[in-house]
Design a protein around this motif. Structure first.
Motif, PDB file in Angstrom:
ATOM      1  N   SER A  39       1.063  -1.320   0.443  1.00 15.16           N
ATOM      2  CA  SER A  39      -0.014   0.092   0.136  1.00 15.16           C
ATOM      3  C   SER A  39       1.292   0.787   0.436  1.00 15.16           C
ATOM      4  CB  SER A  39      -1.215  -0.464   1.324  1.00 15.16           C
ATOM      5  OG  SER A  39      -0.483   0.026   2.113  1.00 15.16           O
ATOM      6  N   GLY A  40       0.357   2.573  -0.643  1.00 12.23           N
ATOM      7  CA  GLY A  40       0.397   3.638  -0.495  1.00 12.23           C
ATOM      8  C   GLY A  40       1.136   4.209   0.629  1.00 12.23           C
ATOM      9  N   GLN A  41       0.223   4.061   1.290  1.00 10.81           N
ATOM     10  CA  GLN A  41       0.265   4.780   3.240  1.00 10.81           C
ATOM     11  C   GLN A  41       1.227   3.957   3.862  1.00 10.81           C
ATOM     12  OE1 GLN A  41      -1.300   7.705   4.066  1.00 10.81           O
ATOM     13  NE2 GLN A  41      -1.311   7.235   2.056  1.00 10.81           N
ATOM     14  N   ALA A  42       1.751   2.565   3.572  1.00  8.03           N
ATOM     15  CA  ALA A  42       2.854   1.981   4.338  1.00  8.03           C
ATOM     16  C   ALA A  42       3.984   2.535   3.738  1.00  8.03           C
ATOM     17  CB  ALA A  42       2.519   0.539   4.225  1.00  8.03           C
ATOM     18  N   LEU A  43       4.212   2.670   2.388  1.00  6.97           N
ATOM     19  CA  LEU A  43       5.602   3.020   1.869  1.00  6.97           C
ATOM     20  C   LEU A  43       5.795   4.631   2.767  1.00  6.97           C
ATOM     21  CD1 LEU A  43       7.495   3.043  -0.529  1.00  6.97           C
ATOM     22  CD2 LEU A  43       6.012   4.780  -1.973  1.00  6.97           C
ATOM     23  N   LEU A  44       4.979   5.620   2.548  1.00  8.05           N
ATOM     24  CA  LEU A  44       5.022   6.732   3.343  1.00  8.05           C
ATOM     25  C   LEU A  44       5.477   6.773   4.855  1.00  8.05           C
ATOM     26  CD1 LEU A  44       1.447   9.016   1.200  1.00  8.05           C
ATOM     27  CD2 LEU A  44       4.727   8.658   0.773  1.00  8.05           C
ATOM     28  N   ARG A  45       4.979   5.980   5.579  1.00  8.39           N
ATOM     29  CA  ARG A  45       4.835   5.505   6.910  1.00  8.39           C
ATOM     30  C   ARG A  45       6.250   4.891   7.077  1.00  8.39           C
ATOM     31  NH1 ARG A  45      -0.705   3.550   7.346  1.00  8.39           N
ATOM     32  NH2 ARG A  45       0.507   1.712   7.419  1.00  8.39           N
ATOM     33  N   ALA A  46       6.594   4.576   6.054  1.00  7.24           N
ATOM     34  CA  ALA A  46       8.403   4.106   6.291  1.00  7.24           C
ATOM     35  C   ALA A  46       9.495   5.439   6.737  1.00  7.24           C
ATOM     36  CB  ALA A  46       8.305   3.164   4.803  1.00  7.24           C
ATOM     37  N   GLY A  47       9.453   6.321   5.622  1.00  5.82           N
ATOM     38  CA  GLY A  47      10.220   7.719   5.825  1.00  5.82           C
ATOM     39  C   GLY A  47      11.382   7.376   5.656  1.00  5.82           C
ATOM     40  N   ILE A  48      11.544   5.971   5.002  1.00  5.66           N
ATOM     41  CA  ILE A  48      12.736   5.904   4.775  1.00  5.66           C
ATOM     42  C   ILE A  48      13.376   6.752   2.828  1.00  5.66           C
ATOM     43  CG2 ILE A  48      13.917   4.128   3.514  1.00  5.66           C
ATOM     44  CD1 ILE A  48      12.647   2.312   4.973  1.00  5.66           C
ATOM     45  N   ILE A  49      14.403   7.663   2.880  1.00  3.87           N
ATOM     46  CA  ILE A  49      15.349   8.227   1.828  1.00  3.87           C
ATOM     47  C   ILE A  49      15.463   6.520   1.236  1.00  3.87           C
ATOM     48  CG2 ILE A  49      16.082   9.727   0.273  1.00  3.87           C
ATOM     49  CD1 ILE A  49      16.606  11.053   3.059  1.00  3.87           C
TER      50      ILE A  49
END
Length: 235
Positions: A39-49
């Protein structure tokens, strides 16, 4: 080490891309850490560059283009979109898309996109520039254009106009001249930031205009359109 993310709502696609990345980089002994998200939200929550992000445009109820707009590290990340709809390509460039890959994924296209992204990361050199506010570090990918000045070079980025203590000829040796072009003896432009070419001028995405030498017009157009085709090589 490269940080690579794969975001697709279909687990099977995540696994397929994971396998392709692993096999290609393992063959070349490249150190990498791979993250997968459904999910996109899981990606955003990861906070990784991430260095490279493989992002599906159709993420179930989410839109991959909207997720890319929310993703705060677009300047640092090469985003490679996965899609079944080629008509989405123009929208992708609004969020700094690096490549597009159509589904089902062609291994040859995948390999080209992956290693083009790695080369782009390696070529994204850093330069020290100065302006009225002080000293700044910029990446070559941030440069809109360079302008020859007496004993230095002016550098335009989105945030500022600054100066480098190098001549424009010296900068030609530092930059990837497949991405940059010299339309006039006093300028180098980054083809990533060209909006259009019109009546002998380059119109950049910040609305500034740079004159094209009449003798270079034909070559410049050919190089620019070749560059655009290379960026859409996933199709």
């Amino acid at each position: 080490m490269y940080e690579i993310a794969i975001c697709d709502d279909i687990q099977q696609i995540c696994e397929e891309v994971y396998k392709l990345v692993s096999e290609e980089l393992l063959k070349r002994d490249v150190d990498v850490r791979i993250h997968t998200y459904t999910s996109g939200q899981a990606l955003l929550r990861a906070g990784i560059i991430f260095d490279i992000l493989f992002l599906d445009i159709e993420l179930g109820r989410e839109n991959g283009l909207e997720i890319a707009r929310e993703y705060p590290y677009k300047k640092e990340t090469r985003i490679i979109f996965l899609t079944s709809h080629i008509e989405e390509m123009p929208n992708g460039y609004k969020v700094r898309a690096f490549r597009f890959l159509t589904k089902p994924i062609e291994p040859a296209h995948f390999e080209e996109a992956l290693f083009s992204a790695i080369r782009d990361i390696e070529q994204d050199k850093r330069f020290t520039v100065t302006d009225e506010e002080g000293v700044h570090i910029i990446r070559s990918s941030e440069i809109f254009y360079l302008e020859s000045q007496q004993r230095s070079t002016g550098v335009r980025t989105r945030e500022r106009f600054a100066r480098l203590p190098l001549s424009i000829e010296e900068m030609k040796k530092e930059l990837d001249m497949t991405q940059f072009y010299c339309p006039h003896k006093s300028y180098i432009v980054n083809m990533d930031f060209i909006r259009t070419i019109d009546k002998g001028v380059v119109i950049l995405k910040n609305d500034e205009k740079i004159k094209i030498s009449r003798l270079k017009m034909k070559d410049f157009k050919e190089k620019f359109y070749d560059y655009l085709r290379s960026r859409a090589n996933g199709f």
